[in-house]
Design an enzyme around this catalytic site. Structure first.
Site, PDB file in Angstrom:
ATOM      1  N   LYS A 119      -0.201  13.749   0.143  1.00 41.04           N
ATOM      2  CA  LYS A 119      -0.243  12.670   1.124  1.00 41.04           C
ATOM      3  C   LYS A 119      -0.557  11.356   0.409  1.00 41.04           C
ATOM      4  CE  LYS A 119      -4.019  11.462   1.138  1.00 41.04           C
ATOM      5  NZ  LYS A 119      -4.931  11.000   0.065  1.00 41.04           N
ATOM      6  N   TYR A 129      -5.845  10.360   7.170  1.00 38.99           N
ATOM      7  CA  TYR A 129      -6.532  11.519   7.761  1.00 38.99           C
ATOM      8  C   TYR A 129      -6.945  11.216   9.204  1.00 38.99           C
ATOM      9  CZ  TYR A 129      -7.078  13.684   3.153  1.00 38.99           C
ATOM     10  OH  TYR A 129      -6.844  14.270   1.937  1.00 38.99           O
TER      11      TYR A 129
HETATM   12  P1  NAD Z   1      -5.343  10.684 -10.325  1.00 35.53           P
HETATM   13  O1  NAD Z   1      -5.281   9.238 -10.675  1.00 35.53           O
HETATM   14  O2  NAD Z   1      -6.583  11.420 -10.645  1.00 35.53           O
HETATM   15  O3  NAD Z   1      -4.125  11.458 -10.998  1.00 35.53           O
HETATM   16  C1  NAD Z   1      -2.830  10.935 -11.051  1.00 35.53           C
HETATM   17  C2  NAD Z   1      -2.062  11.631 -12.119  1.00 35.53           C
HETATM   18  O4  NAD Z   1      -0.787  10.991 -12.238  1.00 35.53           O
HETATM   19  C3  NAD Z   1      -2.723  11.547 -13.508  1.00 35.53           C
HETATM   20  O5  NAD Z   1      -2.605  12.768 -14.154  1.00 35.53           O
HETATM   21  C4  NAD Z   1      -1.913  10.499 -14.217  1.00 35.53           C
HETATM   22  O6  NAD Z   1      -1.864  10.693 -15.623  1.00 35.53           O
HETATM   23  C5  NAD Z   1      -0.526  10.716 -13.610  1.00 35.53           C
HETATM   24  N1  NAD Z   1       0.338   9.548 -13.724  1.00 35.53           N
HETATM   25  C6  NAD Z   1       1.614   9.593 -14.104  1.00 35.53           C
HETATM   26  N2  NAD Z   1       2.144   8.362 -14.141  1.00 35.53           N
HETATM   27  C7  NAD Z   1       1.171   7.514 -13.797  1.00 35.53           C
HETATM   28  C8  NAD Z   1       1.108   6.117 -13.659  1.00 35.53           C
HETATM   29  N3  NAD Z   1       2.176   5.331 -13.901  1.00 35.53           N
HETATM   30  N4  NAD Z   1      -0.051   5.563 -13.304  1.00 35.53           N
HETATM   31  C9  NAD Z   1      -1.133   6.340 -13.016  1.00 35.53           C
HETATM   32  N5  NAD Z   1      -1.141   7.680 -13.135  1.00 35.53           N
HETATM   33  C10 NAD Z   1       0.011   8.273 -13.515  1.00 35.53           C
HETATM   34  O7  NAD Z   1      -5.010  10.782  -8.770  1.00 35.53           O
HETATM   35  P2  NAD Z   1      -5.333  11.980  -7.791  1.00 35.53           P
HETATM   36  O8  NAD Z   1      -6.623  11.715  -7.123  1.00 35.53           O
HETATM   37  O9  NAD Z   1      -5.145  13.270  -8.474  1.00 35.53           O
HETATM   38  O10 NAD Z   1      -4.195  11.743  -6.673  1.00 35.53           O
HETATM   39  C11 NAD Z   1      -2.854  12.162  -6.890  1.00 35.53           C
HETATM   40  C12 NAD Z   1      -2.191  12.345  -5.524  1.00 35.53           C
HETATM   41  O11 NAD Z   1      -2.902  13.336  -4.800  1.00 35.53           O
HETATM   42  C13 NAD Z   1      -2.195  11.108  -4.636  1.00 35.53           C
HETATM   43  O12 NAD Z   1      -1.011  11.041  -3.908  1.00 35.53           O
HETATM   44  C14 NAD Z   1      -3.362  11.330  -3.689  1.00 35.53           C
HETATM   45  O13 NAD Z   1      -3.194  10.677  -2.436  1.00 35.53           O
HETATM   46  C15 NAD Z   1      -3.331  12.821  -3.546  1.00 35.53           C
HETATM   47  N6  NAD Z   1      -4.652  13.409  -3.245  1.00 35.53           N
HETATM   48  C16 NAD Z   1      -4.748  14.241  -2.181  1.00 35.53           C
HETATM   49  C17 NAD Z   1      -5.972  14.798  -1.864  1.00 35.53           C
HETATM   50  C18 NAD Z   1      -6.071  15.747  -0.696  1.00 35.53           C
HETATM   51  O14 NAD Z   1      -7.188  16.089  -0.318  1.00 35.53           O
HETATM   52  N7  NAD Z   1      -4.968  16.197  -0.118  1.00 35.53           N
HETATM   53  C19 NAD Z   1      -7.095  14.506  -2.618  1.00 35.53           C
HETATM   54  C20 NAD Z   1      -6.955  13.660  -3.715  1.00 35.53           C
HETATM   55  C21 NAD Z   1      -5.731  13.109  -4.019  1.00 35.53           C
END
Ligand code: NAD
Length: 362
Positions: free
Chosen positions: A133, A217
């Site tokens: 999401k 949410y």
């Molecule tokens: P994060 O920043 O921790 O991870 C992002 C990942 O994408 C990293 O591994 C990063 O290296 C990679 N990436 C690749 N290209 C990139 C770029 N150009 N810039 C930045 N990062 C890049 O983020 P996250 O918290 O893991 O979130 C990722 C997704 O998951 C988002 O869409 C977020 O909304 C979703 N999410 C959902 C939940 C849930 O409860 N459903 C919880 C957290 C995150």
């Protein structure tokens, strides 16, 4: 107050709640030894801390590949999850996953602006997709993703884990049964203080901002408790830190009107902590707080408290989706169409904030 235990088997959980006409029993799952293979795309926080560990607890799916742009992460992942070289992809060679018959589902866990690209590439590689999401940057992108899903004849799902969380399921049941009469009013808020000033969550081109990240949410909560689609929104945006939140929203407060006349008052913030869902009905109320976390969730009504043991939401969500693919058992509102509905509401909220709070008909 007695805490009710929920086992991490999706069929037991859903059956216990009586919310699904499941045609398969637990024995079926045990006998049906086939597991679906999942490839996680993006090894950031959510994949590392939640999804990959959850895939060690799932019954009918497992981690069979990772896709990363950061080579330094690979040795740790290989060691922890027993992955071989052929199970590790990067963003360039990702498309060759089409040749990997061990992978059934690609799970896109990247910054929001990359969701559409990797979802469409995964469909071209003939895989089902779970996309995190918000489904996309806007409803137009979400529609393109759904079109790609239909063209590939593969399923699109969204990372809406709370549809598999017992307090939320019980609240939906109480609302559908009109246990406290008709719903007149909803209140919800989800927010936290963003610490890291360099995160993509504060950048517009990445689809950052509180509404896209956590406000979604609250939209979901209002829709699945009231059980209707909003017909209009009125939204205002406020900033206390114009430097940190130069590009994205810090605080949005919005109201949604529903066909029955029910009204939802909603808040999302990247500066303050809030985490609740409140349903006001004719003869009583239902409240979940904290509501949207992975950890301990608590439920109350005007008459009693309800408390279920903590479940692994991510494991249940991925098993539920796998059960849909493998056995045709309905998943709970985690399809791409749900993601699109929320993107249309988000578009309307941004339209309203841009106009200084004018009512936008959806
Ligand atoms: P994060 O920043 O921790 O991870 C992002 C990942 O994408 C990293 O591994 C990063 O290296 C990679 N990436 C690749 N290209 C990139 C770029 N150009 N810039 C930045 N990062 C890049 O983020 P996250 O918290 O893991 O979130 C990722 C997704 O998951 C988002 O869409 C977020 O909304 C979703 N999410 C959902 C939940 C849930 O409860 N459903 C919880 C957290 C995150």
């Amino acid at each position: 107050m007695k805490r009710r235990k929920f086992n991490t088997n999706i069929l037991t959980t859903l059956g216990a709640l009586g919310i699904s006409n499941l045609s398969f029993g637990n024995e079926f799952l045990k006998k049906n030894s086939k597991k679906l293979g999942i490839a996680l795309v993006g090894l950031g926080n959510y994949s590392t801390r939640r999804l990959a560990p959850a895939l060690l607890e799932t019954s009918i799916c497992e981690l069979r590949a990772v896709v990363t742009g950061t080579p330094s992460k690979i040795p740790k992942w290989k060691k922890k999850y027993g992955l071989k070289d052929y199970q590790v992809y990067n963003y360039k060679n990702f498309d060759s996953i089409v040749n990997n018959s061990e992978i059934d589902i690609v799970y896109v866990v990247l910054p929001n602006n990359m969701h559409k690209e990797f979802t469409i590439r995964a469909f071209k590689a003939n895989k089902h997709v779970i996309c995190e999401k918000p489904l996309a940057l806007n409803s137009k992108e979400a529609e393109e993703m759904i079109t790609a899903s239909k063209k590939a004849n593969k399923e699109l799902y969204v990372g809406y884990r709370l549809h598999y969380e017992p307090h939320h399921l019980e609240t939906v049941r109480l609302c559908r049964d009109e246990a406290f009469g008709k719903i007149k009013h909803f209140e919800g808020g989800f927010g936290f203080r963003v610490g890291n000033p360099n995160t993509w969550r504060l950048k517009k081109q990445y689809g950052g901002g509180a509404l896209m990240d956590v406000g979604i949410y609250v939209i979901q909560g209002a829709r699945y408790t009231i059980g209707e689609e909003p017909i209009s929104v009125t939204a205002r945006e406020y900033k206390s830190d114009k430097i940190k939140f130069k590009e994205v929203d810090e605080l949005i407060i919005w109201q949604m009107e529903f066909p029955s006349g029910a009204i939802a008052n909603c808040t999302t913030s990247f500066a303050a902590s809030t985490n609740h869902l409140f349903v006001a009905a004719e003869k009583g109320f239902i409240r979940i707080s904290p509501s949207y976390t992975y950890g301990k969730i608590s439920g109350y009504t005007s008459k009693y408290a309800f408390d279920f043991e903590q479940v692994n939401q991510q494991a249940l969500h991925m098993d539920g989706i796998s059960n849909h693919i493998l056995n045709g058992v309905p998943h709970i509102n985690t399809g791409g169409d749900e993601g699109l509905k929320d993107m249309r509401i988000i578009d309307a909220i941004f339209k309203s904030t841009a106009s200084g709070g004018r009512k936008v008909v959806i």
